[in-house]
Motif scaffolding. Structure first.
Motif: not given
Length: 144
Positions: A34-37, A125-128
């Motif tokens: 997804l291109g997310v960290r 999950v967190a960051g995107g």
């Protein structure tokens, strides 16, 4: 390999470090796609940390959010987004997010259960964007 971890999880009805690490790896694979960290937290049914990993470059402020999403879905074994729906003004649990040291009431937290339905913990999950966090968490739970 993941099937063996899931089988051992069902046999023990507990979440061990090896299984938690495999869930995190599966989530990180989806995050990369997804291109997310992101930050990924796996907790036991009481909300205690079993495993945690922060991808390089993930926002520092999202660390606590991932932990709280996981804890929310462990203490109330439903997706964290469901807590958000029920805690709106006038809702049946309005204000709940201020309990238990602070809960998160938007998507990205999911309970983890064995094949027989026993809840053994949760993932956060967190960051995107919320939709990305949910996609990463769902991919990780499928690895269970």
């Amino acid at each position: 390999m993941l099937a063996a971890a899931a089988a051992s999880l069902d046999a023990m009805s507990t979440l061990n470090l090896e299984t938690a690490s495999r869930l995190i790896a599966a989530g990180q694979e989806t995050a990369r796609e997804l291109g997310v960290r992101v930050h990924i937290a796996v907790v036991d049914p009481a909300g205690n940390l079993v495993a945690f990993q922060r991808m390089d470059g993930a926002w520092l402020g999202s660390l606590d959010v991932a932990l709280r999403k996981a804890r929310t879905s462990a203490l109330f074994p439903v997706p964290s987004s469901m807590i958000g729906e029920m805690s709106q003004p006038g809702g049946p649990i309005y204000g709940v997010e201020s309990t238990n040291g602070g809960l998160v009431s938007f998507g990205g937290g999911l309970p983890l259960a064995t094949a027989d339905g026993a809840v053994v913990g949760a993932i956060g999950v967190a960051g995107g964007l919320v939709e990305q966090d949910v996609a990463v968490a769902e991919a990780a739970t499928k690895a269970l």
